[in-house]
Write an enzyme that holds these catalytic residues in place. Sequence first.
Site, PDB file in Angstrom:
ATOM      1  N   VAL A   1       0.045   6.648  -1.112  1.00  0.00           N
ATOM      2  CA  VAL A   1      -0.534   5.809  -0.073  1.00  0.00           C
ATOM      3  C   VAL A   1      -1.851   5.250  -0.604  1.00  0.00           C
ATOM      4  CG1 VAL A   1      -1.432   5.708   2.277  1.00  0.00           C
ATOM      5  CG2 VAL A   1       0.519   7.186   1.754  1.00  0.00           C
ATOM      6  N   CYS A   2      -1.907   3.939  -0.772  1.00  0.00           N
ATOM      7  CA  CYS A   2      -3.079   3.291  -1.353  1.00  0.00           C
ATOM      8  C   CYS A   2      -4.009   2.852  -0.217  1.00  0.00           C
ATOM      9  CB  CYS A   2      -2.618   2.092  -2.177  1.00  0.00           C
ATOM     10  SG  CYS A   2      -3.830   1.514  -3.364  1.00  0.00           S
ATOM     11  N   LEU A   3      -5.128   3.569  -0.068  1.00  0.00           N
ATOM     12  CA  LEU A   3      -6.036   3.319   1.054  1.00  0.00           C
ATOM     13  C   LEU A   3      -7.440   3.752   0.665  1.00  0.00           C
ATOM     14  CD1 LEU A   3      -6.050   2.438   4.108  1.00  0.00           C
ATOM     15  CD2 LEU A   3      -5.812   4.861   4.660  1.00  0.00           C
TER      16      LEU A   3
ATOM     17  N   THR B   1      -7.967   6.420  -2.686  1.00  0.00           N
ATOM     18  CA  THR B   1      -6.897   6.058  -3.618  1.00  0.00           C
ATOM     19  C   THR B   1      -6.927   4.564  -3.929  1.00  0.00           C
ATOM     20  OG1 THR B   1      -5.402   5.857  -1.720  1.00  0.00           O
ATOM     21  CG2 THR B   1      -5.367   7.941  -2.951  1.00  0.00           C
TER      22      THR B   1
ATOM     23  N   ASN C   1       0.802  -1.224   0.000  1.00  0.00           N
ATOM     24  CA  ASN C   1       0.000   0.000   0.000  1.00  0.00           C
ATOM     25  C   ASN C   1       0.834   1.273   0.000  1.00  0.00           C
ATOM     26  OD1 ASN C   1      -1.482  -2.249   1.606  1.00  0.00           O
ATOM     27  ND2 ASN C   1      -3.133  -0.901   0.932  1.00  0.00           N
TER      28      ASN C   1
END
Length: 227
Positions: free
Chosen positions: A57-59, A64, A50
């Site tokens: 920031v992959c969340l 995102t 992530n």
Amino acid sequence: MDLLRAVIIGAEGTPYHDGLFFFDVFFPASYPKGPPHVYYHSGGLRLNPNLYGCGKVCLSLLNTWSGDKNEKWIPGMSTMLQVLVSIQALILNQDPYFNEPGWAHHRGTQQGELLSQQYNEDTFILSLKTMVYSMRRPPKHFENFVVGHFYRRGQNILVACKAYMDGAQVGCLAEGGIQDVDEGNKSCSKKFRDSVAGCVSIIVKEFTVLGVNDCEKFLTVPKSRNS
């Protein structure tokens, strides 16, 4: 306030233990109706599915990453604190390998657990490199925090490295002692033990600069598993 900088300390029981992970936050005009923009200080290292090397920031909470509507940013309910807690608990967790959607179905299988262990080993090496990066280039306004953190935790980090060089699994230590060992009494790989040994000399050098005492005693070779 439209800018914020935060640091998260890696939790015990994870391959991120004792590490420092810095995030810059920008609150756009749409905030709080929309989520903030978050950038991770990666140093070019990707130590989590992530957290990208480019700083993304992959969340789901940040919109995102796709997810259920209840996992995404909800105006009037979602908060910045929730973002930080989610990064700490959901991203910097005990088994980050399974954060990758394509790998999640491997959880509970022999192959999946083996791959997860290998990922944790690689992640801890990247975490050590991140520690060095943070000590050499501490983010502005956090210089004293970085020095204080590693001065206090330096011995514990080196004790963990010594245990890993002797075969302990990543994340099984707490306050310098063995706390948890997975079923089957698994040990770490030789590649990992050698990698940790290669990093220790650099870590010792940086800790010595900070004034951490008795670091040199950790400059030892890992125990051999063969006669």
